[in-house]
Write a protein that holds these residues in place. Structure first.
Motif, short mmCIF file in Angstrom:
data_model
loop_
_atom_site.label_atom_id
_atom_site.label_comp_id
_atom_site.label_asym_id
_atom_site.label_seq_id
_atom_site.Cartn_x
_atom_site.Cartn_y
_atom_site.Cartn_z
N UNK A 72 3.40 17.08 4.35
CA UNK A 72 2.50 16.86 5.30
C UNK A 72 1.92 15.73 5.34
N UNK A 73 1.61 14.90 6.65
CA UNK A 73 0.88 13.88 6.63
C UNK A 73 -0.63 14.21 6.71
N UNK A 74 -1.62 13.27 6.57
CA UNK A 74 -2.98 13.46 6.29
C UNK A 74 -3.52 14.42 7.60
N UNK A 75 -3.04 14.35 8.60
CA UNK A 75 -3.55 15.27 9.74
C UNK A 75 -3.16 16.77 9.65
N UNK A 76 -2.11 16.93 8.71
CA UNK A 76 -1.41 18.26 8.57
C UNK A 76 -0.17 18.65 9.43
N UNK A 77 0.42 17.50 9.74
CA UNK A 77 1.75 17.96 10.52
C UNK A 77 2.69 17.74 9.27
N UNK A 78 3.52 18.69 9.57
CA UNK A 78 4.74 18.75 8.63
C UNK A 78 5.96 17.43 9.01
N UNK A 79 6.32 16.91 8.03
CA UNK A 79 7.27 15.75 8.31
C UNK A 79 8.57 16.10 7.70
N UNK A 80 8.90 17.00 6.79
CA UNK A 80 10.02 17.42 6.29
C UNK A 80 9.76 18.30 4.68
N UNK A 81 10.65 18.23 3.92
CA UNK A 81 10.56 19.09 2.75
C UNK A 81 11.18 18.28 1.62
N UNK A 82 10.56 18.63 0.49
CA UNK A 82 11.16 17.91 -0.89
C UNK A 82 12.56 18.43 -1.24
N UNK A 83 13.39 17.31 -1.34
CA UNK A 83 14.65 17.70 -1.80
C UNK A 83 14.73 17.30 -3.34
N UNK A 84 14.44 16.07 -3.66
CA UNK A 84 14.28 15.79 -5.00
C UNK A 84 13.18 14.91 -5.53
N UNK A 85 13.37 14.37 -6.66
CA UNK A 85 12.36 13.72 -7.35
C UNK A 85 13.27 12.28 -8.00
N UNK A 86 12.84 11.17 -7.82
CA UNK A 86 13.52 10.04 -8.32
C UNK A 86 12.73 9.68 -9.43
N UNK A 87 13.39 9.34 -10.59
CA UNK A 87 12.72 8.78 -11.72
C UNK A 87 13.58 7.70 -12.19
N UNK A 88 13.07 6.82 -13.25
CA UNK A 88 13.88 5.64 -13.80
C UNK A 88 13.56 5.90 -15.61
N UNK A 89 14.64 6.36 -15.98
CA UNK A 89 14.94 6.42 -17.54
C UNK A 89 14.49 4.96 -18.11
N UNK A 90 13.84 5.25 -19.19
CA UNK A 90 13.49 3.99 -19.76
C UNK A 90 14.17 3.89 -21.30
N UNK A 91 13.91 2.96 -21.80
CA UNK A 91 14.73 2.46 -23.36
C UNK A 91 13.84 3.08 -24.33
N UNK A 92 14.38 3.72 -25.49
CA UNK A 92 13.66 4.37 -26.47
C UNK A 92 13.58 5.62 -26.03
N UNK A 93 12.20 6.31 -26.60
CA UNK A 93 11.77 7.28 -26.39
C UNK A 93 10.49 7.38 -25.36
#
Length: 446
Positions: free
Chosen positions: A19-40
């Protein structure tokens, strides 16, 4: 981030409304993007992939998300609708991390990832901090598996996310998207890397995969079918609608097409062989051989029960065709059509033979696409009967098949690949470029 959870399990975000700040739905979550980093070091969360209409994945930087609740995500209102393109250094959590086999550093056990959790840091970034794992399914005989065997461990307790895994499962990914319509799941499958696309296809059951294949572009369909074991490919073709299965067979080399037809059940292969005898831009080439066909002594109540089937294509459910036995195509003599609105107006005991429209001339199998389109438009129909010269019903042409063939050949891919008019978002590009640099730069971790 006021109102947000301090730990969010990402698989539970799949399909949640945005939702945007006024409460209108703009879509749905499909996935989450992450960046793997070196080491642990814990992976950075870069943002969400949000599906907006019509079936367009866009990138929402995590810095613009203000609230994450169990049933909603709220952002600050700024959203670039340029189509999301995954960078080589980025990882999609649902598509690529779930179902992976990783190793625990403490005891060396190999486990399967069922979910990962992200948490905010003091600097208001988000990182992947926890991993939910379970022993591989074959570890215990069926019926002896203990409940509650999944557990949550710290990110630095596992290793193996950066290794290319062949034969990766897809149960977790499919569970996250189990409520998706076939067309939307097809969009997800289209966006996956080729390797992952094959793994997901292997994990889908025949019926679900058949539905997805019907919604994919030609190249994707041929690729996926070619990676299946040939016996299973034949089973999937049997689960597809005859018209869609025929379209897919037309795209295959002649030898592969014939091998698949030979492996299919004879009664399933027969209508496909009939359809293949017609040119693909004729009524015969466009039709399905599975319309709703009823005998003359069928009642209105029985007819309504037939078209009430939720698995029936809405265009096919709009009318029934009355024919003398046999009622499987090619049928006995075609008598007429009864539209569902007429069925709704008649008493339940009425026989369909008494209310069939016998004045409308049916289509002939050799009529060209343009003539079929004009026929449906002239009589305001969503489907029409196809009858041979001897009066036998061969099938029915539906409006969706006509539109599919009137549109450019690659229209499905165009819809999936279309880019927005807006240019790059500077903030988004800076965030993702910084993640690229961080991934490849030096690290102080051992």
């Amino acid at each position: 981030m006021s109102g947000s959870s301090t730990r969010v399990f990402i698989a539970r975000l799949a399909g949640i409304a945005v939702f945007d700040p006024v409460g209108d739905q703009v879509g749905r979550v499909r996935d989450v993007v992450v960046s793997l980093r070196l080491g642990r070091r814990m992976p950075r969360v870069l943002g969400l992939v949000v599906e907006v209409s019509p079936r367009r994945p866009v990138f929402l930087p995590i810095t613009r998300v203000t609230v994450i609740e169990p049933d909603a995500v709220v952002f600050d209102g700024r959203l670039n609708i340029r189509r999301f393109r995954q960078h080589e250094s980025e990882t999609l959590v649902l598509a690529e991390m779930l179902d992976r086999t990783v190793r625990l550093r403490t005891d060396g056990d190999r486990v399967t990832v069922v979910d990962v959790a992200m948490e905010p840091t003091r600097t208001r970034d988000w990182v992947v901090a926890k991993v939910a794992v379970r022993p591989p399914r074959p570890a215990r005989p069926r019926g002896l598996r203990r409940r509650g065997e999944s557990r949550v461990v710290d990110w630095d307790e596992v290793e193996g996310f950066s290794i290319v895994e062949y034969g990766q499962g897809a149960a977790g990914l499919l569970a996250a998207f189990e409520r998706m319509k076939a067309a939307d799941l097809a969009n997800v499958v289209h966006e996956l890397p080729e390797k992952r696309r094959g793994e997901v296809a292997a994990a889908l059951d025949d019926e679900r995969l058949a539905d997805v294949l019907e919604e994919l572009p030609e190249d994707d369909r041929v690729e996926i079918l070619g990676k299946l074991e040939v016996e299973r490919a034949a089973d999937v073709l049997e689960a597809m609608g005859p018209d869609d299965a025929t379209d897919l067979l037309r795209d295959l080399p002649a030898e592969q097409r014939e091998n698949l037809l030979l492996l299919m059940e004879p009664h399933e292969a027969a209508p496909l062989r009939r359809l293949l005898t017609y040119e693909d831009d004729t009524a015969g080439g466009l039709m399905t051989t599975d319309p709703v066909v009823l005998a003359p002594d069928t009642t209105v109540a029985e007819a309504l029960a037939n078209i009430r089937n939720p698995d029936l294509n809405p265009a096919l459910a709009a009318q029934v065709y009355v024919c003398r036995p046999p009622v499987e195509t090619p049928t006995g003599r075609y008598l007429g059509t009864v539209h569902f609105q007429r069925l709704l107006r008649e008493p339940p005991p009425t026989l369909v033979s008494g209310i069939a429209d016998t004045e409308l001339e049916p289509l002939r199998p050799r009529e060209r696409l343009q003539d079929v389109a004009m026929y449906l438009a002239t009589y305001n129909l969503v489907a029409g009967p196809v009858v041979d010269e001897d009066g036998h019903l061969l099938g029915a042409v539906t409006i969706d098949d006509v539109l599919d063939n009137l549109l450019p050949a690659n229209w499905r891919e165009t819809v999936m690949e279309a880019s927005a008019l807006e240019g790059a978002d500077p903030e988004e590009e800076a965030l993702r470029r910084a993640a690229d640099d961080e991934r490849t730069g030096p690290t102080e971790d051992p």
